[in-house]
Design a protein around this motif. Sequence first.
Motif, PDB file in Angstrom:
ATOM      1  N   THR B  84      30.013 -14.916  61.517  1.00  0.00           N
ATOM      2  CA  THR B  84      29.285 -16.122  61.142  1.00  0.00           C
ATOM      3  C   THR B  84      28.243 -16.374  62.214  1.00  0.00           C
ATOM      4  O   THR B  84      28.308 -15.797  63.294  1.00  0.00           O
ATOM      5  CB  THR B  84      30.203 -17.350  61.074  1.00  0.00           C
ATOM      6  N   TYR B  85      27.276 -17.234  61.894  1.00  0.00           N
ATOM      7  CA  TYR B  85      26.232 -17.563  62.855  1.00  0.00           C
ATOM      8  C   TYR B  85      26.443 -18.964  63.409  1.00  0.00           C
ATOM      9  O   TYR B  85      26.870 -19.866  62.697  1.00  0.00           O
ATOM     10  CB  TYR B  85      24.854 -17.493  62.193  1.00  0.00           C
ATOM     11  N   VAL B  88      23.977 -22.011  61.232  1.00  0.00           N
ATOM     12  CA  VAL B  88      24.369 -21.434  59.944  1.00  0.00           C
ATOM     13  C   VAL B  88      23.155 -20.907  59.190  1.00  0.00           C
ATOM     14  O   VAL B  88      22.070 -21.455  59.278  1.00  0.00           O
ATOM     15  CB  VAL B  88      25.117 -22.460  59.064  1.00  0.00           C
ATOM     16  N   LYS B 144      29.436 -24.616  57.273  1.00  0.00           N
ATOM     17  CA  LYS B 144      30.170 -23.773  58.218  1.00  0.00           C
ATOM     18  C   LYS B 144      31.309 -23.066  57.506  1.00  0.00           C
ATOM     19  O   LYS B 144      31.572 -21.883  57.732  1.00  0.00           O
ATOM     20  CB  LYS B 144      30.701 -24.628  59.372  1.00  0.00           C
ATOM     21  N   GLU B 147      29.958 -20.222  55.535  1.00  0.00           N
ATOM     22  CA  GLU B 147      29.724 -19.046  56.377  1.00  0.00           C
ATOM     23  C   GLU B 147      31.014 -18.246  56.549  1.00  0.00           C
ATOM     24  O   GLU B 147      31.020 -17.017  56.477  1.00  0.00           O
ATOM     25  CB  GLU B 147      29.234 -19.463  57.768  1.00  0.00           C
ATOM     26  N   VAL B 148      32.075 -18.986  56.796  1.00  0.00           N
ATOM     27  CA  VAL B 148      33.366 -18.320  56.977  1.00  0.00           C
ATOM     28  C   VAL B 148      33.763 -17.603  55.685  1.00  0.00           C
ATOM     29  O   VAL B 148      34.194 -16.446  55.702  1.00  0.00           O
ATOM     30  CB  VAL B 148      34.447 -19.344  57.375  1.00  0.00           C
ATOM     31  N   ALA B 151      31.790 -14.417  55.168  1.00  0.00           N
ATOM     32  CA  ALA B 151      32.228 -13.348  56.061  1.00  0.00           C
ATOM     33  C   ALA B 151      33.590 -12.808  55.624  1.00  0.00           C
ATOM     34  O   ALA B 151      33.821 -11.594  55.616  1.00  0.00           O
ATOM     35  CB  ALA B 151      32.295 -13.854  57.497  1.00  0.00           C
ATOM     36  N   LEU B 161      33.792 -15.397  64.741  1.00  0.00           N
ATOM     37  CA  LEU B 161      33.413 -16.763  64.393  1.00  0.00           C
ATOM     38  C   LEU B 161      32.638 -17.375  65.559  1.00  0.00           C
ATOM     39  O   LEU B 161      33.154 -17.478  66.662  1.00  0.00           O
ATOM     40  CB  LEU B 161      34.666 -17.609  64.132  1.00  0.00           C
ATOM     41  N   VAL B 164      32.332 -22.267  64.769  1.00  0.00           N
ATOM     42  CA  VAL B 164      32.411 -22.845  63.428  1.00  0.00           C
ATOM     43  C   VAL B 164      33.018 -24.241  63.453  1.00  0.00           C
ATOM     44  O   VAL B 164      33.002 -24.937  62.460  1.00  0.00           O
ATOM     45  CB  VAL B 164      33.228 -21.974  62.455  1.00  0.00           C
TER      46      VAL B 164
END
Lengths: 289, 243, 328
Positions: B84-85, B88, B144, B147-148, B151, B161, B164
């Motif tokens: 994840t970034y 986000v 967030k 994103e998780v 991934a 991570l 997050v």
Amino acid sequence: MTWDLVANVLIAGLLTGMVYGLMALGLSVIFGVVRVVNFAHGEMMTIAMYAAVILFVGFRLDPFLAVLPVAAAFFVFGYWLQKGLINPFITRPEHSQFMLLVAVAIIMVNVLLMVFGPDARNLQVDYQLESFEIGRLLVDKARVYAAGVALLTAGALFGFFRFTLTGKAIRACADNHLGALVVGLNVKHLYALTFGIGSACVAVAGCMMVLLVDVTPNLGPAYTLLAFITVIVGGMGSMPGAIVGGILIGMSEALAGLLISPSAKSMFSFGLLILVLLLRPQGLLGKKP
Amino acid sequence: MSALLEVRNLSKAFRGLKAVNNVSFEVPAKGIVALIGPNGAGKTTCFNLIAGEFAADTGEVRLGGTLLSGMRSDQACKAGIGRTYQVVKPFPEMTVEENVVVGALNRAPTVAAARCAANEVLKLVHLDKKAHIRAAHLTLPERKRLEVARALATQPRILLLDEVMAGLRPTEVDEIVAVFRTVNQETGLAILFVEHVMRAVMALAQEVVVLHHGEMIARGAPDAVVRDPKVIESYLGAEAVDG
Amino acid sequence: MNRRALVSLLILGVALLLLPLFANSYLLSVATLILFFAFAGQAWNVMMGFCGQLSLGHSLYVGVGAYVAAGLFVHLGIGPWAGVWLAVALCVALGCTIGFLAFRFGISGVYFALLTIAFAEFTRIGFDHLQWTGGPGGLFLKVAQRDTIDIANFRGPPAMYYYAILALAAGALALCSWLLKSRAGFYWQAIRENEEAAQALGINTFRWKMLAVAISSAMTAVAGVFYAFYYNNLFPEQIFHISRSIEIILGPIIGGVGTLFGPILGAVVLTVLADGITELLAAVGVEVPGIKQVFYGIVLLMVIMFLPNGIWPTLARKLGLVHAEGGK
């Protein structure tokens, strides 16, 4: 073909290139600060050329004097174009901005066509056919003066951005939009100011260009492309880059016209553009992103 | 336990500034490791080096014995890295479900299969009710979790991570910690996470790696690390240990 | 899409099929033009609308496609059914060359757009100097007999061209609709929305961007072949000109970038607008060159300012053709 001829052609290209450079400088300044690509740039150039023709034919005003009122009018026009029309588009996607300015360009070209008709116009000043003799070189006076005015204008612009408070504020906007907002700069006003300045550059370039070529309404797109090429070759956002790019393009066009045929001259420029994009995408004097 | 992810002598400099300097650590199979340190310690750079976002100057990264160094990020993902970034990066004009389908297509043979897998993952992170909303309309905590989910949908062997839990309320932190623990226990997915929220670090991590100025200054069990004087001095401060 | 939309689409399809029975030749030519732009716009939309790669040089593929097929026909007597393959192959090769250079060297956004213009202009000037295709003087096909249908050489009455372009436009719609639901569609949209995140999810962005360019240029090449055989004359100055590229992309932008029906709706609106203005001005008796384009530009300006996402998304919601949420 003699070396004299080549040298003459190259010098003519160099001088014309300085005018190109000033035109491109307008585009570069606008893109560097407002982050909008002015797809109506060449059309604005054409309008300036017509303005110079009218002032000369109607009021016998020499283009070197006409520069002042035309540039002032263009500054006001550019200011309001940005404030009224373009500003809401700053946050929209590129293709949306592109279409907006294409629409503006279409209107400009065709209003010119309606008013002036499709025929080429030009103006004849007394010194048009005179030239300086330096050794075996012959250089048109009009071209030398035009290049001089272009350089002078560019120099004034460098000074403005370097030394004045407003110029520094505009540079701050370009470097960090959010930061400029935070410290309380009126970004909207500064953007409009920048667009006005860019437009004034085009106006000066247009008044000079009309001494060198005839003007027709449909020159616009070609000049727009020329300005793009110049800016990319020199480096987007680099002010000296625009002038250097202009000189390079001017000289390569001149050489292509001499060596191959005048109709192939823009092929050289596009070739140069493709090369620069591939080998040095940030342009000759541009900084790495 | 054998190491799943091995990071060996990793270094990366930006214009002479050593963002990551000779860092080595492992994440064991099915393990959960936290990467902590003050801002600018090189945590995110570490992630980017592992995930193939940019290339390391020296050192190497292996996943299950396979050398990751030199891979692009898509190849790293194929090899089993899911990330994840910190800031986000959703696909705003696509729906939440479509966002996750993109991730699921990494392993799924067809779009239909990917859609199934995506919906499973969305349930897991409690986003199933928002499946048909465009991602642009989500709140930050929801983004967030998206994103998780994205991934996770790539079916990684290890999940990376990047903060997050920043900006979440304590109850939300507990909720998402529970999600990670479930995933870890049920599927044996290893997790490496960067986190400032010590509540989550203490609850989730089996081992903590502390970075400071690009260098590793401590490594060990969470309880031991937070009492390490070097760590307290450089990062945590006295009150963080109590909290 | 819901049932209402399906029924509307069906009715539209039947109406288009029956159109030549009722329409006069003027109406048929307008409809052909609309479908041509709908088809070419759909092709551009694959690259920009789906995958987010802004091309301002699609006239390149129209021109090369047209010239290849026409050149083969005029000089070697090879009909368009064979010629179209070479046209497509050449355009795909060109597109992939531009794509390869741009994507490998990290050229994107405005710079990519300018690169596409540069290639189109470069080619235009090249064709000005190419004697095989007549140079700037143009390349001409013998005008088709209106009463005989010669399918092999694609010569015949206007209705034949109408049906051909209708089939192409419908085929493009079906293809794009399928693409959008396939793996490619998901990947392209992800790349359009955020390339870095897309790559981290295991997408080889380079390869999928190249695929978008290839499909887009292939479709545009076919449009070029149609153009050559429908209009029978080709000039580099016209066909490669940047205004040709702009014509192609106006439709999708007015209609709605990235939508399936945007290019079609945009083509209808623009063509009807352009012809409507011509008719109106003729009726009023104004004959000043350029006045039509000024109106055109003003209307364009209005649409871009007040409907930034195009007409289709708003219209579709108003007519109840899509569900309110997730409405795309």
